[in-house]
Design an enzyme around this catalytic site. Structure first.
Site, PDB file in Angstrom:
ATOM      1  N   ASP B 339     -25.406  13.495 -46.790  1.00 34.76           N
ATOM      2  CA  ASP B 339     -24.602  13.226 -47.986  1.00 34.76           C
ATOM      3  C   ASP B 339     -25.373  12.388 -48.992  1.00 34.76           C
ATOM      4  OD1 ASP B 339     -22.362  14.360 -46.612  1.00 34.76           O
ATOM      5  OD2 ASP B 339     -22.181  12.469 -45.545  1.00 34.76           O
ATOM      6  N   SER B 364     -26.290   9.031 -53.523  1.00 33.14           N
ATOM      7  CA  SER B 364     -25.309   8.964 -52.454  1.00 33.14           C
ATOM      8  C   SER B 364     -24.151   9.824 -52.902  1.00 33.14           C
ATOM      9  CB  SER B 364     -24.865   7.527 -52.239  1.00 33.14           C
ATOM     10  OG  SER B 364     -23.807   7.504 -51.334  1.00 33.14           O
ATOM     11  N   ARG B 365     -23.861  10.882 -52.131  1.00 26.81           N
ATOM     12  CA  ARG B 365     -22.899  11.849 -52.633  1.00 26.81           C
ATOM     13  C   ARG B 365     -21.450  11.456 -52.391  1.00 26.81           C
ATOM     14  NH1 ARG B 365     -25.845  17.179 -50.604  1.00 26.81           N
ATOM     15  NH2 ARG B 365     -27.680  15.869 -50.429  1.00 26.81           N
ATOM     16  N   VAL B 366     -21.183  10.538 -51.459  1.00 24.53           N
ATOM     17  CA  VAL B 366     -19.795  10.126 -51.276  1.00 24.53           C
ATOM     18  C   VAL B 366     -19.606   8.631 -51.465  1.00 24.53           C
ATOM     19  CG1 VAL B 366     -19.125  11.983 -49.751  1.00 24.53           C
ATOM     20  CG2 VAL B 366     -20.086   9.903 -48.788  1.00 24.53           C
TER      21      VAL B 366
END
Lengths: 180, 509
Positions: B339, B364-366
């Site tokens: 992620d 950081s995707r989340v």
């Protein structure tokens, strides 16, 4: 290059099918087994027959009595093909595979029975009957061997399965249980 | 103290009560090849893929390839005592590792056996090392922050509990240090940390453990090490064993942080195995299922739903690149699975920016949802500021005449870089990170010389600890900045009292 087992499986399968068509499976099998006996007794034979430095005509003269002795046409042909393709060392494996497929078809099971003292005929018969029922075979060929290290009981070894009823194993199991 | 004969016999009787006099039926095979951590065996007609097999001398193997004539087996242990023609038995089980609270604080190998010389680990239960990851309904979205204690990560690439964040970079760029510092910062956070060292030098692992012990982090950490002298199969299963131990804690509703250091070496071990097992090689000679090897591992990191206890497992896989090449096979694979990634730049590392986190390529995707509000408020513009600074920096090298706005931007950028620097093993609590970033983004640092920033930071923290602890507590408790101008006033008060270094004064004159 094919590995040996695959090679032997293919040849034995082809031979079996062709002999089955001709209704010669039984006679073929006894032929093959007797020739295999010759190879087993002379361990250097198969090595010599695949040795490239050994003259071809001498190879033929070596194998000739075996071919002439054989009654089944296809067994003769198999020997000739193997000699021609320089694969004579595969012969015993092919015979083993052949026997294997014969046994499978006729539900014959070979088993080694290891015991501390030689089994009596009566004991053998009893063991054979019980084992027959257990694996669902038509016939069980029992080969009794003596192994002193078992202390007591019997171990039955058949193809890939071991039925272990020896006192030695039981003692070992108790040892494991107590130590854990 | 003496035990009488009666007691002994009672004890033996009790132990023997489990014994059953059964006929032992075993399916066996015959070993036909052995070498390089791999064996092949004929027979074993009914063996299952992944099944545990036992060799004559008690060493275990795992069935990997089921072929028409034989079975390919990876040997989990020393294969020098296995001979051709030896028998091999089926066990009917799959590979398991012991799990339990007792493991915390210990150093173990891939099979869960202790290697720290502190005696046996007596655990109640064990878990299969390969287990399907939690499904869609078992999860919930990542919402709680995992504070790494590293300013540049918590501000720019925040990590949430249950996330999978890749740490990627060349050798010697501080990848492991980031992971270790993150573990150090989990003290008193109710976290269980698992550090899985795959193919790391035993001396390195030893010094990591010493570091963790020195900072009191071994109280909540398990170290699992498969050294370079272990056979390749043990390196291959190490991360799965670590994940199994982590899942045990996660299923109890606890929070787990697991570091895989590093997956490149695990991929190499798996490549070695696969080639010896004669599986067809693919790109870079890795087997066809190398992607699945990593994806099924990292998928086991999760934030469980409240119904399942709400536990989480955060994974920090590490991947090593060669000369910054992220387009190689393993890096691209793992980047696409995780992620987000923290990219460490070796040029930055050598120029003194440590940790050498490349803000441009790290994402950081989340994590954005998992940042506390106060941090979002102060760090919101940081990434843009840094990007425009780097752009301007390239321009500024050509000419000296710059307008005031550009000059201000350059000044701010230089200070931002300076603030984001952080020494080794010195994680910062989140409220202090917010405090220094607040001073930065509100311009209090603009008047401070770059060389003084480090001292400014230390003194600022001391000042707040002494005089304004309540403001820091507000950030911790509410997650928000204190209302009104209280924080700004306090920082202003400190900045006015801050004395620049003498050196700076002479330079300014």
């Amino acid at each position: 290059m094919l590995d040996k087992i695959t090679f032997a499986k293919r040849y034995s399968k082809a031979l079996y099918e062709v002999l089955e068509e001709q209704n010669q499976v039984e006679s073929g099998l006894s032929e093959l087994l007797s020739i295999k006996q010759v190879f087993d007794d002379n361990s250097s034979l198969s090595r010599v027959l695949t040795d490239v430095s050994f003259p071809e005509d001498k190879k033929e003269s070596l194998i000739k009595p075996l071919i002439d002795n054989s009654d089944v046409e296809y067994v003769k042909n198999l020997l000739k093909v193997l000699l021609g393709s320089n694969k004579m060392d595969e012969f015993t494996l092919i015979v083993e595979e052949f026997e294997h497929s014969y046994n499978e078809k006729h539900k014959i099971v070979h088993a080694d029975a290891l015991s501390v003292v030689p089994l009596s005929d009566e004991q053998k018969q009893k063991l054979t009957d019980v084992f027959k029922a257990r694996v669902g075979a038509n016939e069980v060929i029992l080969n009794n061997k003596v192994d002193q290290s078992l202390i007591g009981g019997v171990i039955l070894k058949s193809s890939n399965v071991i039925f272990d009823g020896s006192v030695k194993t039981k003692i070992n199991n108790i040892k494991k249980l107590l130590l854990s | 103290m003496s035990i009488n004969a009666e007691e002994i016999s009672a004890l033996i009787k009790q132990q023997l009560s489990g014994y059953k006099d059964d006929l032992a039926v075993e399916e066996t095979g015959v070993v036909t090849y052995v070498g390089d951590g791999v064996a092949r065996a004929h027979g074993l007609d009914n063996a299952l893929s992944g099944e545990l097999l036992e060799f004559e001398n008690g060493i275990y193997g795992m069935a990997q390839n089921l072929e028409s004539n034989d079975v390919g087996i990876v040997v989990l242990g020393d294969c020098t005592h296995i001979r051709e023609g030896a028998t091999i038995k089926r066990t009917g089980k799959i590979m398991e590792v012991p799990v339990g609270e007792e493991m915390v604080g210990r150093t173990i190998n891939s099979l869960g056996q202790p290697i720290d010389g502190k005696g046996d680990i007596k655990t109640e239960s064990s878990r299969p090392i390969e287990k399907k990851a939690p499904g869609i309904m078992d999860r919930q979205s990542v919402s709680e922050p995992l504070q790494t204690g590293i300013k540049s990560i918590d501000a720019l690439v925040p990590i949430g509990r249950g996330q999978r964040e890749l740490i990627i970079g060349d050798r010697k760029t501080g990848k492991t240090s980031i992971a270790v510092d993150t573990i150090l910062n989990q003290k008193d956070q109710d976290m269980i940390c698992i550090y899985v060292a795959i193919g790391q030098k035993d001396s390195t692992v030893r010094s990591q453990v010493a570091t963790l012990e020195k900072f009191g982090a071994m109280d909540y950490t398990i170290v699992l090490s498969a050294g370079p002298s272990e056979p390749a199969p043990l390196l291959y299963i190490a991360p799965y064993a670590g994940a199994a131990i982590g899942e045990y804690f996660m299923n109890q509703g606890k929070h787990v942080l697991i570091v895989y250091d590093d997956l490149t070496k695990q991929a190499n071990a798996y490549r070695e195995l696969s080639l010896i097992l004669r599986r067809p090689p693919g790109r870079e000679a890795y087997p066809g299922d190398i992607f699945y090897t990593h994806s099924r591992l990292l998928e086991r990191a999760a934030k469980l739903s409240d119904k399942l206890g709400g536990g989480s497992m955060t994974a920090l896989p590490i991947v090593e690149t060669q000369a910054g090449d992220v387009s190689a096979y393993i890096p691209t694979n793992v980047i696409s699975i995780t992620d987000g990634q923290i990219f460490l730049n070796s040029d930055m590392f050598y120029s003194g920016t440590r940790p050498a986190i490349d803000a441009g390529t790290s994402v950081s995707r989340v994590g954005g949802d998992a940042q506390i509000k106060a941090m979002k408020q102060v760090a919101g513009t940081l990434r843009l500021d840094l990007a425009s600074y780097h752009e301007l920096q390239a321009f500024a090298q050509f000419g000296s005449d710059l307008d005031d706005a550009t000059q201000a931007k350059l000044n701010r950028g230089a200070r931002t870089e300076e603030v984001l620097k952080q020494p080794l093993h010195a994680p910062l609590p989140v409220e202090k990170q917010v405090l220094i970033l607040f001073s930065l983004t509100h311009g209090y640092l603009d008047s401070i010389a770059v060389d003084d920033i480090h001292r400014y930071q230390t003194e600022l923290f001391n000042f707040f600890d002494a005089s304004h602890r309540d403001l820091l507590d507000t950030i911790v408790n509410t997650g928000k900045l204190p209302e009104g101008d209280a924080l700004a006033n306090a920082v202003d008060e400190f900045t006015k009292s801050f004395t620049p270094s003498k050196q700076e004064e002479t330079q300014n004159n």
